[in-house]
Motif scaffolding. Structure first.
Motif, PDB file in Angstrom:
ATOM      1  N   ASP A   1      17.019 -66.872 -13.158  1.00  9.84           N
ATOM      2  CA  ASP A   1      16.413 -67.989 -13.854  1.00  9.84           C
ATOM      3  C   ASP A   1      17.568 -68.874 -14.339  1.00  9.84           C
ATOM      4  OD1 ASP A   1      14.739 -69.412 -15.632  1.00  9.84           O
ATOM      5  OD2 ASP A   1      14.959 -67.905 -17.198  1.00  9.84           O
TER       6      ASP A   1
ATOM      7  N   SER B   1      29.332 -66.380 -13.697  1.00  7.49           N
ATOM      8  CA  SER B   1      28.907 -65.837 -12.407  1.00  7.49           C
ATOM      9  C   SER B   1      29.538 -66.625 -11.274  1.00  7.49           C
ATOM     10  CB  SER B   1      27.381 -65.901 -12.296  1.00  7.49           C
ATOM     11  OG  SER B   1      26.810 -64.968 -13.163  1.00  7.49           O
TER      12      SER B   1
ATOM     13  N   ARG C   1      12.139 -66.011 -20.196  1.00  4.54           N
ATOM     14  CA  ARG C   1      11.034 -65.902 -19.240  1.00  4.54           C
ATOM     15  C   ARG C   1      10.067 -64.839 -19.739  1.00  4.54           C
ATOM     16  NH1 ARG C   1       9.458 -69.712 -17.255  1.00  4.54           N
ATOM     17  NH2 ARG C   1      10.781 -70.630 -18.807  1.00  4.54           N
TER      18      ARG C   1
ATOM     19  N   CYS D   1      27.056 -73.449 -16.518  1.00  7.86           N
ATOM     20  CA  CYS D   1      26.403 -74.147 -15.412  1.00  7.86           C
ATOM     21  C   CYS D   1      25.251 -75.007 -15.952  1.00  7.86           C
ATOM     22  CB  CYS D   1      25.894 -73.070 -14.447  1.00  7.86           C
ATOM     23  SG  CYS D   1      25.069 -73.705 -13.036  1.00  7.86           S
TER      24      CYS D   1
ATOM     25  N   GLY E   1      18.559 -63.769 -22.302  1.00  8.09           N
ATOM     26  CA  GLY E   1      18.107 -62.749 -23.252  1.00  8.09           C
ATOM     27  C   GLY E   1      17.861 -61.399 -22.598  1.00  8.09           C
TER      28      GLY E   1
ATOM     29  N   ASP F   1      26.068 -62.798 -17.845  1.00 15.16           N
ATOM     30  CA  ASP F   1      25.917 -64.103 -18.485  1.00 15.16           C
ATOM     31  C   ASP F   1      27.273 -64.506 -19.029  1.00 15.16           C
ATOM     32  OD1 ASP F   1      23.132 -65.652 -19.594  1.00 15.16           O
ATOM     33  OD2 ASP F   1      25.039 -66.256 -20.503  1.00 15.16           O
TER      34      ASP F   1
HETATM   35  C1  LIG Z   1      17.448 -70.090 -18.353  1.00 10.92           C
HETATM   36  S1  LIG Z   1      18.618 -69.067 -19.151  1.00 10.92           S
HETATM   37  C2  LIG Z   1      18.137 -67.469 -18.695  1.00 10.92           C
HETATM   38  C3  LIG Z   1      17.054 -66.963 -19.578  1.00 10.92           C
HETATM   39  C4  LIG Z   1      16.642 -65.562 -19.250  1.00 10.92           C
HETATM   40  N1  LIG Z   1      15.966 -65.472 -17.978  1.00 10.92           N
HETATM   41  C5  LIG Z   1      15.741 -64.999 -20.327  1.00 10.92           C
HETATM   42  O1  LIG Z   1      14.586 -64.687 -20.057  1.00 10.92           O
HETATM   43  O2  LIG Z   1      16.186 -64.896 -21.463  1.00 10.92           O
HETATM   44  C6  LIG Z   1      20.068 -69.373 -18.248  1.00 10.92           C
HETATM   45  C7  LIG Z   1      21.283 -68.575 -18.691  1.00 10.92           C
HETATM   46  O3  LIG Z   1      22.378 -68.884 -17.823  1.00 10.92           O
HETATM   47  C8  LIG Z   1      23.575 -68.696 -18.546  1.00 10.92           C
HETATM   48  N2  LIG Z   1      24.685 -69.346 -17.827  1.00 10.92           N
HETATM   49  C9  LIG Z   1      24.983 -70.659 -17.776  1.00 10.92           C
HETATM   50  N3  LIG Z   1      26.068 -70.850 -17.005  1.00 10.92           N
HETATM   51  C10 LIG Z   1      26.451 -69.650 -16.531  1.00 10.92           C
HETATM   52  C11 LIG Z   1      27.495 -69.217 -15.681  1.00 10.92           C
HETATM   53  N4  LIG Z   1      28.368 -70.061 -15.176  1.00 10.92           N
HETATM   54  N5  LIG Z   1      27.569 -67.896 -15.411  1.00 10.92           N
HETATM   55  C12 LIG Z   1      26.705 -67.020 -15.947  1.00 10.92           C
HETATM   56  N6  LIG Z   1      25.715 -67.379 -16.780  1.00 10.92           N
HETATM   57  C13 LIG Z   1      25.574 -68.680 -17.067  1.00 10.92           C
HETATM   58  C14 LIG Z   1      23.257 -69.285 -19.900  1.00 10.92           C
HETATM   59  O4  LIG Z   1      24.142 -68.798 -20.886  1.00 10.92           O
HETATM   60  C15 LIG Z   1      21.802 -68.847 -20.098  1.00 10.92           C
HETATM   61  O5  LIG Z   1      21.733 -67.681 -20.837  1.00 10.92           O
END
Ligand SMILES: C[S@@+](CC[C@H](N)C(=O)[O-])C[C@H]1O[C@@H](n2cnc3c(N)ncnc32)[C@H](O)[C@@H]1O
Length: 1014
Positions: free
Chosen positions: A633, A616, A41, A676, A234, A252
């Motif tokens: 996000d 999470s 983001r 997820c 990130g 994460d």
């Molecule tokens: C859209 S990205 C987030 C990007 C972040 N906002 C950035 O600016 O870099 C969604 C994130 O959710 C994480 N994710 C997916 N499933 C998850 C879970 N069950 N628990 C925690 N994190 C998870 C992924 O590894 C990924 O890094």
């Protein structure tokens, strides 16, 4: 009753969008340049959303007095009075409208305000350089990320908001004094510690000063709100929450994301601080190399004969050890990348080679899709460079020529057309050759540089003989997700292990780098957290190199740079690739990569965030109602397979820092089961299972969040499909929350004409709150409310410049907020209405609202209305007949002769742009023509890459943004099915601003005669 938060009421979305789009192009010291992560983001959106989630709307009747006072004192006196004064005339609207000078608007202007210059330019229809768009006092402006004055204001506003919520009787004066006391204790404690000589030695005094500093930080932050991002990726959101002084938490599931987060928002903030060394200590630690580094101006190190003062200890150490590694390995350069005509090679360009399947030909063909070597931006065409093939029988040789290349590529859609005999070898045959390892490699050209001048060479046989035999070194044997061919098509070409992405030479060098990092690990005490941080950055350096050092890299002919393959959250199949000389001065090589890391550590060192690495959704992760606000996000449904892609890095990181962070790197590959996402390859190809996995996981996570959070939960989401939104909204509602605010924001824009990737992309942030759903409602009544709300929203967002599918999606939040009040919404037949149905209705209402504004004659209205109802598919004559009589007043025969309706037997379908215009060259070029013909003409011009005609059409038909043709295009953008027409519409809409701008500039410069053909 508590006041609403600003995010539930107002946001300066145009200003945030402008700075967010700019953010995508910022490089030096930006979080995105530290380490690749997917779907980051932009920082301005994150900063704005965090801030607006923590401060109340000052116009709310329940807003604490102390907060109103804080706004008055901080934003409406002294310089704030001038800088945060609301617009006299809102610049991006066409009517003259003064923005009331009230506290809410001042807060908005504090978040982001267009500069005076930009306001003027907007009124005159001129563009402003991105850097100058926002006023220098805007919180979200990139340049202000470390601005002590502005951050102090933001932090104090947040402090007062949080405290006055807890202690409504506290006055502004009391809170102001308290803030000053707590906040100013931190720099004092910092000064005491950082001025102490040789604080790297853990004496009692050092420990005490460290503890005092930690106490000062904790005492301040304990009085600030806490912000949690359960999908931290990130680390952009936690970074911004910490920047605003909050207690910031991120989690994460992905170990690679986790370590990037620590490198982004923990280590530089903890360790990237000044240090003073006595001469003896410094020279003992760093020797001659260190003394040399200290003398170089760029590091701002001072030495007064007794003390070395280093502004950023962490940045210095990372650079120092990275330099050692380089010196350690530099000897390899002349062996592996021998000089060519006394020049240093920068890049070697290789092609994979396959055999023509024609038995009488059998040519060994380099698999080239195109022949350009360089088309540097701005260079005249005569200076472009390309490979000219020469064919003799089945022999293929090349020369390097200048100018335009007329050859078409030999490999397209993975089929190979033999340049020697014309035979086509199909992809499946080629794959067979690749799978049995019969594909060879051929070095096609070498780019050298000498004194800044680049030269391009075909390597001679003698040069090739200089290459040494390279031993096979170990490469990661961990399996690739071979079933995920959508993102990893290389897996259908025989790739099965992550190590197979590297050539023998690349693997050899990577292993040498790895060994060298291990030597550094032996030198420093890796039990110390500080040294772990240093080694982590060395592993990031390796990551940054290897991602540009595979057989799948990309040669960017417009920039002459080596790019990584992950441009589109995937590793596309590549048949030719650049291999950089990592020891050269090429910007992508060793020192270029190191400087990105050092710049980041130098730029980001305010408060740090706390990160955890697990899935999470654990209710015990935080106490009940102990987090103030969640800003997050989540993954965009099925768009990105984070875990699968990040294994590319994991398999190397594990080897280098796995022992330093054993829990993070405990699993053989990144965890997949609990991620997820809605990825069907993880569910035996079963889409429904993938979908319900996503929904269940998301609901579980939102449910825990609702339990842990006191205030708002702000969720950013960028997926445009109704299905993905249905899942998101179901999870929100199932977690007992409802949407209370919804904000679309542009986060990316590419306006290159005819690049087919040029789509405007916006994300929507919804603010949610715990909410009790009560009672039953009749769908017809709910529909009525939704229609009204959506209509108003469409009008508002349209005025703000949102278009097409983005515009329709942006209305979902409003619709759900109505629906979410009720326990159950039922149709007249007593059937429960699902969120999916609701969103379909919201989309329709938004489209209807747009259609209401669809201008023009019945033909255009028919086209849009029919498209909306029936798409582009075949329909029976009778259906069309009924619609033409009821819906719009137009004769079916007329539609047929106008070629808007194509008849085949008893079936009819709407004409595509091409079918409608056929060979007619004039339809749609005149202002009196049907609007749909004009729009189709624009689409055809775009499709054919005829920019001149497109610009002429814009100039003659729709030079203003509120011209009706744009409305029709928006409508088509929201309704056309996948295909050429939709791509063309999206391409035009993405370039709309630029097209209109060009017309305006041309008119201003050439009032008398405007001719784009010149
Ligand atoms: C859209 S990205 C987030 C990007 C972040 N906002 C950035 O600016 O870099 C969604 C994130 O959710 C994480 N994710 C997916 N499933 C998850 C879970 N069950 N628990 C925690 N994190 C998870 C992924 O590894 C990924 O890094």
């Amino acid at each position: 009753m508590k006041a609403k938060k600003l995010i539930e009421v107002a946001l300066p979305i145009k200003e945030i969008s402008a700075e967010s789009v700019r953010d995508k192009s910022i490089r030096h010291g930006h979080i995105s340049t530290l380490h690749l992560w997917w779907a980051r983001r932009p920082l301005p959106v994150c900063r704005a959303i965090v801030f607006a989630s923590l401060v109340p709307d000052p116009m709310d009747e329940n807003c604490p007095e102390a907060f109103k006072y804080a706004v008055e004192m901080l934003l409406n006196t002294e310089l704030g009075k001038l800088h945060y004064k609301p617009y006299k005339d809102i610049p991006y609207t066409s009517i003259v409208d003064e923005m009331e000078d009230n506290h809410r608007n001042r807060l908005m202007m504090f978040i982001g305000k267009f500069s005076e210059k930009c306001q003027e330019n907007m009124k005159d229809g001129k563009s402003t350089p991105p850097k100058e768009q926002l006023d220098d006092w805007s919180l979200i402006k990139w340049e202000n990320k470390n601005n002590p004055k502005i951050l102090r204001i933001a932090r104090e506003l947040i402090f007062v908001a949080y405290q006055s919520d807890k202690r409504p009787d506290a006055t502004w004066e009391e809170l102001h004094a308290e803030f000053n006391r707590l906040y100013d204790a931190i720099p004092k404690a910092e000064k005491n510690l950082y001025e102490l000589k040789d604080r790297h030695i853990e004496t009692d005094e050092v420990k005490q000063l460290e503890a005092e500093l930690q106490t000062a930080i904790d005492t301040f932050q304990n009085e600030m709100p806490s912000v949690f991002d359960p999908f931290a990726g990130g680390g952009a959101i936690p970074l911004e929450a910490a920047r605003l002084g909050c207690r910031s938490y991120g989690n994460d599931i992905n170990p690679v994301a986790h370590i990037i987060e620590r490198g982004s928002a923990e280590f530089p903030q903890k360790y990237g601080k000044p240090i003073a060394y006595s001469k003896e200590e410094f020279e003992k630690l760093y020797g001659e190399e260190g003394i040399k580094m200290a003398q170089e101006d760029e590091r701002d190190i001072t030495f007064d004969g007794e003390t070395y003062r280093i502004p950023n200890r962490l940045a210095f150490d990372v650079e120092f050890y990275a330099n050692q590694i380089y010196s350690d390995l530099k000897y390899l350069e002349c062996q592996l990348y021998p000089e060519l005509n006394n020049k240093t090679p920068f890049v070697y360009y290789w092609a994979k080679v396959a055999k023509c399947t024609n038995p009488s030909c059998n040519a060994e063909i380099p698999l080239l899709g195109q022949f350009y070597i360089s088309k540097r931006r701005g260079a005249p065409k005569k200076d472009w460079k390309y490979l000219q093939p020469h064919i003799e029988g089945s022999d293929i040789s090349f020369s390097i020529e200048s100018g335009e290349c007329n050859e078409s590529g030999w490999i397209g859609r993975a089929n190979l057309k033999c340049p020697c005999c014309g035979n086509v070898t199909e992809a499946k045959e080629l794959k067979k050759q690749f799978k049995v390892g019969k594909d060879g490699r051929r070095l096609l050209y070498v780019i050298c540089e000498n004194n800044g001048i680049r030269s391009y060479h075909i390597p001679s046989d003698d040069y090739l003989k200089l290459f040494p035999q390279i031993e096979q070194t170990p490469t990661p044997i961990e399996p690739m997700p071979v079933e995920y061919t959508q993102a990893l098509p290389s897996c259908t070409w025989g790739m099965e292990k992550w190590g197979q992405l590297f050539s023998r030479r690349q693997a050899f060098i990577i292993n040498k780098l790895k060994e060298s990092i291990s030597k550094v690990k032996e030198k420093v005490d890796c039990d110390k957290d500080y040294n772990k941080a240093v080694i982590t950055y060395l592993s990031f350096l390796l990551d940054r190199i290897i991602v540009r050092f595979t057989e799948f890299g990309v040669w960017h002919v417009l920039q002459e740079t080596v790019e990584h393959p992950f441009g589109r959250q995937a590793i596309p199949m590549k048949f030719s690739y650049p291999e950089m000389n990592p020891f050269s001065d090429l910007s992508g090589a060793y020192f270029g990569q190191l400087s990105a890391i050092v710049a980041y550590i130098n730029e980001e060192n305010s408060f740090y965030s706390f990160f955890t690495n697990s899935s999470s959704g654990e209710k015990e992760q935080f106490d009940k109602k102990s987090i103030t606000s969640v800003v997050t996000d989540p993954p965009y449904y099925d768009a990105i397979a984070y875990a699968d892609l990040s294994d590319f890095f994991y398999v190397w990181q594990k080897q280098i820092i796995g022992d330093l962070f054993p829990t993070t790197y405990a699993t053989p590959l990144t965890p997949k089961t609990d991620e997820c996402t809605a990825l069907k390859h993880r569910h035996n190809g079963n889409y429904d299972k993938a979908k319900s996995h996503f929904e269940n996981k998301l609901t579980q996570i939102f449910d825990a969040i609702e339990n842990q959070t006191t205030d708002t939960v702000s969720i950013m989401f960028a997926h445009q499909s109704t299905e993905a939104w249905t899942t998101l909204c179901n999870s929100i509602l199932d977690a007992r929350m409802n949407i209370t605010g919804s904000w679309p924001m542009d986060t990316e824009v590419s306006i290159a004409l005819k690049t087919d990737k040029a789509f405007l992309e916006s994300s929507v942030t919804v603010a949610c709150r715990p909410s009790e759903r009560k009672g039953f409602a009749d769908f017809d009544e709910v529909k009525h409310d939704i229609r009204q709300l959506v209509k108003a929203e469409v009008e508002k967002l349209y005025g703000l410049g949102f278009r097409g599918a983005d515009l329709l999606t942006a209305c979902f939040g409003q619709a759900v907020s109505v629906f979410g009040h009720y326990k159950l919404v039922e149709t007249a037949e007593g059937d429960p209405v699902s969120v999916g149905q609701l969103l379909e209705f919201a989309r329709e209402s938004a489209a209807q609202a747009l259609l209401e504004g669809v201008p023009g004659e019945p033909q255009t209205k028919f086209y849009c209305g029919w498209l909306q109802m029936n798409g582009m598919g075949e329909c029976a004559f009778d259906d069309v007949n009924k619609y033409t009589r009821v819906g719009v007043n137009v004769e079916i025969r007329q539609l047929q002769s106008d070629r808007l309706l194509i008849t085949e037997g008893s079936q009819q379908h709407l004409a595509t742009a091409k079918e409608h215009l056929g060979n007619n060259e004039t339809w749609g070029t005149q202002a009196t023509d049907y609007m749909i013909s004009q729009v189709h003409r624009m689409m055809m011009a775009y499709h054919m890459g005829n920019q001149v005609q497109l610009l002429n059409l814009v100039r003659d038909l729709c030079p203003q943004s509120d011209a009706p043709q744009w409305r029709v295009l928006d409508f088509l953008g929201g309704h056309l099915p996948e295909g050429d027409d939709l791509n063309d519409v999206k391409g035009i809409l993405a370039s709309a601003e630029m097209l209109r701008q060009k017309c305006k500039e041309a008119v201003q410069h050439q009032e008398a005669s405007l001719d784009f053909e010149d």
